[in-house]
Design a protein around this motif. Structure first.
Motif, PDB file in Angstrom:
ATOM      1  N   SER A 194       1.321   2.136  -0.841  1.00 41.40           N
ATOM      2  CA  SER A 194       2.722   1.886  -1.170  1.00 41.40           C
ATOM      3  C   SER A 194       3.368   3.186  -1.638  1.00 41.40           C
ATOM      4  CB  SER A 194       2.821   0.836  -2.281  1.00 41.40           C
ATOM      5  OG  SER A 194       4.155   0.696  -2.717  1.00 41.40           O
ATOM      6  N   SER A 195       4.609   3.375  -1.269  1.00 45.29           N
ATOM      7  CA  SER A 195       5.337   4.571  -1.688  1.00 45.29           C
ATOM      8  C   SER A 195       6.184   4.320  -2.931  1.00 45.29           C
ATOM      9  CB  SER A 195       6.239   5.060  -0.549  1.00 45.29           C
ATOM     10  OG  SER A 195       7.153   4.039  -0.168  1.00 45.29           O
ATOM     11  N   ASP A 196       6.378   3.052  -3.273  1.00 48.55           N
ATOM     12  CA  ASP A 196       7.219   2.744  -4.435  1.00 48.55           C
ATOM     13  C   ASP A 196       6.484   1.993  -5.539  1.00 48.55           C
ATOM     14  OD1 ASP A 196       6.915   0.459  -2.949  1.00 48.55           O
ATOM     15  OD2 ASP A 196       8.987  -0.202  -3.155  1.00 48.55           O
ATOM     16  N   LYS A 197       5.234   1.614  -5.314  1.00 49.90           N
ATOM     17  CA  LYS A 197       4.423   0.960  -6.339  1.00 49.90           C
ATOM     18  C   LYS A 197       3.163   1.776  -6.591  1.00 49.90           C
ATOM     19  CE  LYS A 197       5.803  -3.833  -5.406  1.00 49.90           C
ATOM     20  NZ  LYS A 197       5.296  -5.197  -5.053  1.00 49.90           N
ATOM     21  N   THR A 198       2.646   1.725  -7.799  1.00 45.01           N
ATOM     22  CA  THR A 198       1.394   2.399  -8.120  1.00 45.01           C
ATOM     23  C   THR A 198       0.250   1.771  -7.333  1.00 45.01           C
ATOM     24  OG1 THR A 198       2.143   2.922 -10.350  1.00 45.01           O
ATOM     25  CG2 THR A 198      -0.233   2.953  -9.966  1.00 45.01           C
ATOM     26  N   ASN A 199      -0.556   2.608  -6.699  1.00 49.71           N
ATOM     27  CA  ASN A 199      -1.695   2.138  -5.922  1.00 49.71           C
ATOM     28  C   ASN A 199      -2.943   2.105  -6.812  1.00 49.71           C
ATOM     29  OD1 ASN A 199      -0.558   2.048  -3.057  1.00 49.71           O
ATOM     30  ND2 ASN A 199      -0.028   4.132  -3.689  1.00 49.71           N
ATOM     31  N   ILE A 200      -3.556   0.930  -6.901  1.00 46.53           N
ATOM     32  CA  ILE A 200      -4.728   0.725  -7.750  1.00 46.53           C
ATOM     33  C   ILE A 200      -5.882   0.232  -6.892  1.00 46.53           C
ATOM     34  CG2 ILE A 200      -5.687  -0.618  -9.663  1.00 46.53           C
ATOM     35  CD1 ILE A 200      -2.927  -0.760 -10.872  1.00 46.53           C
ATOM     36  N   ALA A 201      -7.075   0.812  -7.102  1.00 44.08           N
ATOM     37  CA  ALA A 201      -8.273   0.381  -6.379  1.00 44.08           C
ATOM     38  C   ALA A 201      -9.265  -0.222  -7.368  1.00 44.08           C
ATOM     39  CB  ALA A 201      -8.912   1.558  -5.644  1.00 44.08           C
ATOM     40  N   ILE A 202      -9.859  -1.350  -6.992  1.00 44.86           N
ATOM     41  CA  ILE A 202     -10.913  -1.981  -7.784  1.00 44.86           C
ATOM     42  C   ILE A 202     -12.187  -1.937  -6.958  1.00 44.86           C
ATOM     43  CG2 ILE A 202     -11.751  -4.085  -8.870  1.00 44.86           C
ATOM     44  CD1 ILE A 202      -8.056  -3.672  -8.397  1.00 44.86           C
ATOM     45  N   TYR A 251       1.683  -4.092  -9.002  1.00 46.48           N
ATOM     46  CA  TYR A 251       1.128  -2.901  -8.366  1.00 46.48           C
ATOM     47  C   TYR A 251       0.617  -3.230  -6.963  1.00 46.48           C
ATOM     48  CZ  TYR A 251       1.067  -1.715 -13.347  1.00 46.48           C
ATOM     49  OH  TYR A 251       1.418  -1.518 -14.661  1.00 46.48           O
ATOM     50  N   ASN A 252       0.355  -2.173  -6.185  1.00 46.43           N
ATOM     51  CA  ASN A 252      -0.271  -2.334  -4.869  1.00 46.43           C
ATOM     52  C   ASN A 252      -1.780  -2.220  -5.061  1.00 46.43           C
ATOM     53  OD1 ASN A 252      -0.329  -2.608  -2.011  1.00 46.43           O
ATOM     54  ND2 ASN A 252      -0.590  -0.396  -1.794  1.00 46.43           N
ATOM     55  N   VAL A 253      -2.510  -3.316  -4.808  1.00 46.00           N
ATOM     56  CA  VAL A 253      -3.898  -3.412  -5.241  1.00 46.00           C
ATOM     57  C   VAL A 253      -4.855  -3.493  -4.047  1.00 46.00           C
ATOM     58  CG1 VAL A 253      -5.549  -4.736  -6.599  1.00 46.00           C
ATOM     59  CG2 VAL A 253      -3.183  -4.553  -7.364  1.00 46.00           C
ATOM     60  N   PRO A 276      -5.210  10.975  -2.904  1.00 46.26           N
ATOM     61  CA  PRO A 276      -4.559  11.261  -4.191  1.00 46.26           C
ATOM     62  C   PRO A 276      -3.493  10.244  -4.566  1.00 46.26           C
ATOM     63  CG  PRO A 276      -3.899  12.855  -2.508  1.00 46.26           C
ATOM     64  CD  PRO A 276      -5.027  12.066  -1.930  1.00 46.26           C
ATOM     65  N   GLU A 277      -3.010   9.466  -3.584  1.00 44.96           N
ATOM     66  CA  GLU A 277      -2.000   8.444  -3.898  1.00 44.96           C
ATOM     67  C   GLU A 277      -2.582   7.276  -4.698  1.00 44.96           C
ATOM     68  OE1 GLU A 277      -0.651  10.559  -0.153  1.00 44.96           O
ATOM     69  OE2 GLU A 277      -2.528   9.738  -0.948  1.00 44.96           O
ATOM     70  N   ILE A 278      -3.916   7.143  -4.704  1.00 38.28           N
ATOM     71  CA  ILE A 278      -4.554   6.144  -5.569  1.00 38.28           C
ATOM     72  C   ILE A 278      -4.562   6.702  -6.984  1.00 38.28           C
ATOM     73  CG2 ILE A 278      -6.696   4.910  -6.106  1.00 38.28           C
ATOM     74  CD1 ILE A 278      -7.343   4.899  -3.151  1.00 38.28           C
ATOM     75  N   GLU A 279      -3.829   6.075  -7.864  1.00 42.66           N
ATOM     76  CA  GLU A 279      -3.625   6.615  -9.209  1.00 42.66           C
ATOM     77  C   GLU A 279      -4.560   6.017 -10.256  1.00 42.66           C
ATOM     78  OE1 GLU A 279       0.421   7.206 -10.527  1.00 42.66           O
ATOM     79  OE2 GLU A 279       1.135   6.681  -8.535  1.00 42.66           O
ATOM     80  N   LEU A 280      -5.101   4.833  -9.982  1.00 43.55           N
ATOM     81  CA  LEU A 280      -5.959   4.178 -10.967  1.00 43.55           C
ATOM     82  C   LEU A 280      -7.113   3.485 -10.251  1.00 43.55           C
ATOM     83  CD1 LEU A 280      -6.262   3.371 -14.014  1.00 43.55           C
ATOM     84  CD2 LEU A 280      -5.040   1.263 -13.433  1.00 43.55           C
TER      85      LEU A 280
END
Length: 365
Positions: free
Chosen positions: A21-29, A51-53, A93-97
């Motif tokens: 996503s370009s407008d939501k924080t990208n989170i990976a679990i 968020y984009n999960v 790098p777009e994955i922030e968390l």
């Protein structure tokens, strides 16, 4: 093989990037062990609202975890082929968390530090609320379930800002799903056993130990016995587990439970283990007793667990018989309730506490 791996990584990266996503924080679990997929409770659907999960797995099981985020990506951290181990990676790098309950630590911890994204902030979820797993892995923050565990983590991690007192989502979900219906059943759930499949003596020893206990329980109690091996042992079809299944095939009072999750809580009058952390979650959920059957010396980690939640230990069958006969439901219920409420952070509200911490962390980036 190397060219095939490169092609797989390139395709996986392309697939993941197409879903950023370009407008939501990208989170990976990340969840590489199926048994750890429950460590996040109902947190992922709640993250999904803002968020984009992504969920990242090493095998497709078509379970609730894989359906909980916006996107599920098959991307193992390693591939083992003909005895050779190939480690995979990509840098997004777009994955922030990144949230993970795994601490695999290959190549001096690189997977824990920079797998998927070198820039992402990493939060670690411990496997239990009584044993300080993962304190030596290079992540940024630790979700801390209990006051007891906070003391242990604080001994190893001097920066208190990295320790987030939030609670234990696994416990909250287990409590919400607990609806007891007696089936005159006890559950025997031994901890994870590592055995070299080429060493028959070790395999037979594990199978013999468990079969001996099951046989004694059949002869000396009136309960049905539900045998629940560690999920990794039965999911990987370990030989000693198959020996146990074959031994008790056809015995009406013995059930082999190969289901993930906590459904067995609902029909188990009590639990016996050999120091598995399952005992702690079981007793704090059901407010029913757990017993350690450990005729061998407990290691230091097990001693910590035995001290934190006083699941009573039997060194022999005579002691185990006394423990079973001493069960008093009302006293046990009050005892475990008081322990749980005084030790666990945010019982029933851990996910909200974690969400609040995540917002604070992301605001600092």
């Amino acid at each position: 093989m190397i060219e095939q791996i490169k092609a797989f990584c390139a395709k996986s990266e392309q697939d993941l990037r197409s879903k950023l996503s370009s407008d939501k924080t990208n989170i990976a679990i990340i969840a590489y062990y199926p048994t750890y997929r429950t460590k996040f409770g109902n947190l992922i659907p709640k993250l999904k609202q803002k968020y984009n999960v992504f969920t990242i797995v090493d095998r497709i099981l078509n379970d609730d975890f894989e359906k909980s985020g916006h996107h599920n990506i098959l991307f193992p951290y390693r591939i083992i082929e003909q005895g050779q181990t190939y480690y995979l990676n990509m840098d997004i790098p777009e994955i922030e968390l990144i949230l993970t309950a795994d601490g695999v630590g290959y190549e001096n911890g690189r997977i824990d530090r920079e797998f998927l994204s070198k820039k992402a902030t990493r939060i670690y979820f411990p496997h239990t609320f009584n044993i300080a797993t993962g304190y030596n892995i290079p992540v940024d923050y630790f979700i801390v379930p209990s006051k007891t565990l906070m003391k242990i983590y604080a001994h190893h991690i001097k920066d208190s800002k990295r320790l987030l007192p939030c609670g234990y989502p696994t416990l909250d979900v287990a409590i919400s799903k607990y609806h007891y219906q007696s089936q005159n059943t006890l559950t025997y759930a031994p901890t994870l056993r590592y055995a070299d499949p080429k060493r028959s003596a070790n395999l037979m020893a594990f199978a013999g130990f468990d079969c001996n206990l099951i046989e004694w329980l059949l002869k000396n109690t009136h309960y049905n016995i539900s045998y629940r091996a560690h999920p990794i042992n039965y999911l990987n079809n370990h030989i000693f587990h198959n020996l146990i299944k074959q031994r008790w095939q056809g015995e009406k009072r013995v059930n082999i439970d190969n289901k993930l999750g906590t459904a067995f809580y609902n029909y188990s009058d009590f639990l016996i283990t050999d120091t598995s952390g399952t005992a702690f979650t079981y007793s704090y959920t059901t407010l029913r007793p757990s017993f350690f059957f450990a005729p061998y010396p407990l290691d230091e980690k097990s001693k910590d667990g035995n001290h934190i939640i006083p699941a009573k230990t039997a060194k022999n069958f005579s002691q185990l018989k006394s423990l079973i006969e001493s069960i008093e439901e009302k006293k046990d219920r009050e005892y475990f309730y008081n322990l749980r409420e005084s030790d666990i952070y945010n019982v029933g509200k851990s996910e909200e506490a974690i969400l609040e911490k995540i917002e604070e962390i992301l605001a600092k980036r």
